[in-house]
Design an enzyme around this catalytic site. Structure first.
Site, PDB file in Angstrom:
ATOM      1  N   CYS A 171       6.682  25.146   9.478  1.00  0.00           N
ATOM      2  CA  CYS A 171       6.456  24.938   8.047  1.00  0.00           C
ATOM      3  C   CYS A 171       7.522  24.049   7.425  1.00  0.00           C
ATOM      4  CB  CYS A 171       6.514  26.256   7.285  1.00  0.00           C
ATOM      5  SG  CYS A 171       5.467  27.528   7.954  1.00  0.00           S
ATOM      6  N   GLY A 216       3.876  20.499   8.665  1.00  0.00           N
ATOM      7  CA  GLY A 216       2.717  21.379   8.554  1.00  0.00           C
ATOM      8  C   GLY A 216       1.531  20.647   7.983  1.00  0.00           C
ATOM      9  N   ASN A 225       9.985  29.351   5.738  1.00  0.00           N
ATOM     10  CA  ASN A 225       9.917  28.597   6.988  1.00  0.00           C
ATOM     11  C   ASN A 225      10.649  29.406   8.052  1.00  0.00           C
ATOM     12  OD1 ASN A 225      11.499  25.549   8.215  1.00  0.00           O
ATOM     13  ND2 ASN A 225       9.794  26.673   9.043  1.00  0.00           N
ATOM     14  N   GLY A 226       9.941  29.698   9.154  1.00  0.00           N
ATOM     15  CA  GLY A 226      10.549  30.479  10.230  1.00  0.00           C
ATOM     16  C   GLY A 226       9.674  31.664  10.604  1.00  0.00           C
ATOM     17  N   TYR A 269      12.270  17.134  18.459  1.00  0.00           N
ATOM     18  CA  TYR A 269      10.875  16.819  18.164  1.00  0.00           C
ATOM     19  C   TYR A 269      10.483  16.997  16.708  1.00  0.00           C
ATOM     20  CZ  TYR A 269       5.891  17.733  17.609  1.00  0.00           C
ATOM     21  OH  TYR A 269       4.604  17.725  17.152  1.00  0.00           O
TER      22      TYR A 269
HETATM   23  P1  AMP Z   1       2.001  19.166  26.072  1.00  0.00           P
HETATM   24  O1  AMP Z   1       0.820  18.308  26.209  1.00  0.00           O
HETATM   25  O2  AMP Z   1       1.599  20.593  25.818  1.00  0.00           O
HETATM   26  O3  AMP Z   1       2.995  19.062  27.186  1.00  0.00           O
HETATM   27  O4  AMP Z   1       2.750  18.738  24.743  1.00  0.00           O
HETATM   28  C1  AMP Z   1       3.805  17.839  24.760  1.00  0.00           C
HETATM   29  C2  AMP Z   1       3.658  16.895  23.607  1.00  0.00           C
HETATM   30  O5  AMP Z   1       3.496  17.610  22.385  1.00  0.00           O
HETATM   31  C3  AMP Z   1       4.867  16.011  23.483  1.00  0.00           C
HETATM   32  O6  AMP Z   1       4.397  14.694  23.363  1.00  0.00           O
HETATM   33  C4  AMP Z   1       5.553  16.449  22.199  1.00  0.00           C
HETATM   34  O7  AMP Z   1       5.909  15.341  21.406  1.00  0.00           O
HETATM   35  C5  AMP Z   1       4.539  17.304  21.485  1.00  0.00           C
HETATM   36  N1  AMP Z   1       5.102  18.591  21.064  1.00  0.00           N
HETATM   37  C6  AMP Z   1       6.150  19.244  21.552  1.00  0.00           C
HETATM   38  N2  AMP Z   1       6.349  20.409  20.900  1.00  0.00           N
HETATM   39  C7  AMP Z   1       5.405  20.502  19.967  1.00  0.00           C
HETATM   40  C8  AMP Z   1       5.104  21.458  18.943  1.00  0.00           C
HETATM   41  N3  AMP Z   1       5.829  22.538  18.795  1.00  0.00           N
HETATM   42  N4  AMP Z   1       4.051  21.217  18.154  1.00  0.00           N
HETATM   43  C9  AMP Z   1       3.303  20.111  18.312  1.00  0.00           C
HETATM   44  N5  AMP Z   1       3.547  19.163  19.259  1.00  0.00           N
HETATM   45  C10 AMP Z   1       4.592  19.347  20.072  1.00  0.00           C
END
Ligand code: AMP
Length: 468
Positions: free
Chosen positions: A15, A42, A115-116, A255
């Site tokens: 969030c 979000g 947030n959290g 990220y």
């Molecule tokens: P995956 O396909 O599940 O390995 O997701 C990795 C990708 O999702 C990477 O390109 C990250 O930039 C992105 N990513 C990593 N953590 C998150 C998160 N918490 N929420 C949304 N996207 C994420």
């Protein structure tokens, strides 16, 4: 409907929060702009509550800011507002869970945005329910509101502080009561929160990019365990009695946060750049080009290129009108969306040995699809370099890193991951490399539980819920 709202599984929320207090101006539009700058935190719902001290109005809705407030923004001209953007990945998307929450209690009305994620959410809620409290949502944030409402402490400040002594986990909060704006950061300082100054008031925001959006001057980050209260007489600071080891979320730098933000004195872009430089030193790949996964891999790829001398090229172009792929609940849809979202640039890839830089591998879906795309575009080798260590443990503090059995690094060896995602080489940034890249010695004061499982709070409730 009852089942959908109340009995859905606990979800992990990501969030953004924003609060504003002003002596004179009407704050709704400024709150909207600040929140808009936090849209990356979000995309599922948004809400704003505004007060003029006597009356309060709230507007909330599902979707992006532009969708959520299409019917209306809060109608009153007020001096104080709090707002929230939310993105949840498990559980029903229902309006009852959209924040800010607004309620009235013995001290007047109160509106809160959180947030959290709390790590003693169930126990707290059970206790409150047994004492007769009623809930309208399944969100752990509503418990905070109820704790404040039932507190016997004499002042609103003391009610808030005594309530927060009873909860554990991650919480950055903005709270609006009749004539004041309150911001709180939990004693571990898991999630960010900063204070900015306007000509005639103050703002509180998850990230400094929101201060920039409303022309606020950065004053400072809210400290671990600190509560700041803004009212007509200025800014007042209080502290929770509970003390804890600082454990700010390192994933904000990897990220989650916007790269133009500065969190706790450390530039997010600069951290990512240094992670990329460090990756290149740890993995001197024999390759021709460095290709980022846009957008979050860009700064690290620029760093990798600077350190290695390999040219940085755009090998993947992002369709910016497709939302974050992660949000889609099922794997087939997620796969299709990766291809909708990113398309290869053949001219930069054909006949090339490619170092592909992404910020993280969670389930491995994205990397597998992208590596296949690069090969189809003519890349002769693809070396996957990740600017964070292997994610082996779920986050219980407000970042959705999935459940353990879905985390590819929790269930596979590096060799197996290489095979599953189809790469010629795989290198994850070392934990030490990561911590040293987040500048000014902050690295050592970070929460790294998604890499090590060393949760800084008791997470037995979360583990039990996950059946562990
Ligand atoms: P995956 O396909 O599940 O390995 O997701 C990795 C990708 O999702 C990477 O390109 C990250 O930039 C992105 N990513 C990593 N953590 C998150 C998160 N918490 N929420 C949304 N996207 C994420």
């Amino acid at each position: 409907m009852y089942d959908e709202i109340i009995n859905e599984p606990q979800w992990h929320e990501e969030c953004g929060i924003f609060g504003i207090w002003s002596k004179t101006a009407s704050v709704t539009d400024v709150c909207y702009l600040g929140l808009f700058a936090l849209q990356h935190r979000g995309q599922e719902s948004a809400g704003i509550a505004v007060t003029d001290g006597m009356h309060v109005d709230i507007a909330k809705g599902m979707g992006l800011m532009t969708e959520a407030f299409r019917p209306r923004l809060p109608g009153i001209t007020g001096h104080c507002a709090v707002g929230h953007v939310r993105y949840s990945t498990v559980g029903g998307s229902v309006l009852a869970n959209v924040q800010p929450f607004l309620a009235s209690f013995s001290g007047g009305f109160i509106s809160l945005a959180h947030n959290g994620s709390l790590t003693n959410a169930q126990e707290t809620r059970r206790r409150l329910e047994n004492a007769g409290c009623i809930f309208q949502s399944s969100s752990d944030s509503e418990s905070i509101l109820n704790l404040i409402a039932v507190s016997q402490a004499p002042t609103v400040e003391e009610k808030i502080l005594s309530s927060l002594e009873q909860i554990e986990g991650a919480y950055s909060l903005v709270i609006m009561t009749g004539d004041r704006l309150t911001g709180v950061r939990d004693p571990h300082a898991f999630r960010p929160l900063c204070l900015g100054r306007l000509e005639d008031g103050y703002v509180l925001a998850s990230e400094t990019c929101a201060l920039d959006a409303v022309n606020a001057t950065f004053v400072r980050d809210v400290l671990p365990g600190e509560m700041v209260v803004v009212d007509r007489t200025g800014v007042h600071s209080y502290f929770l009695q509970k003390k804890a080891r600082r454990s700010s979320c390192v994933f904000e730098y990897i990220y989650f946060a916007r790269p133009d933000s500065v969190i706790d004195g450390v530039s997010v872009w600069q951290s990512r750049y240094l992670m990329g430089r460090r990756l290149a030193r740890e993995y001197p790949a024999a390759a021709d080009v460095v290709v980022p996964v846009p957008d979050t891999g860009i700064a690290a790829a620029i760093g990798f290129s600077a350190e290695s001398g390999l040219p940085f090229v755009e090998g993947l172009i992002k369709n910016r009108y497709v939302g974050r792929t992660f949000i889609l609940p099922d794997q087939t849809k997620r796969k299709a969306t990766v291809e909708m979202k990113l398309n290869p640039v053949q001219a930069n890839l054909a006949g090339k040995r490619v170092v592909l830089i992404d910020d993280s591998i969670v389930r491995g879906t994205t990397s597998a699809r992208l590596i296949a795309l690069l090969r189809r575009a003519g890349a002769t080798e693809v070396h996957m370099c990740v600017s964070s260590p292997p994610i082996t443990h779920p986050c219980y503090y407000g970042i959705d890193t999935s459940i353990r059995r879905e985390l590819i690094a929790a269930v596979s060896t590096e060799e197996e991951i290489c095979r599953k995602i189809g790469t010629d080489g795989l290198h994850y940034l070392s934990l030490q490399g990561l911590l040293e890249s987040v500048g000014d010695g902050m690295g050592e004061r970070m929460c790294t539980s998604c890499f090590r499982g060393d949760y800084p709070t008791d997470v037995s409730e979360c583990l039990a819920e996950a059946g562990i």
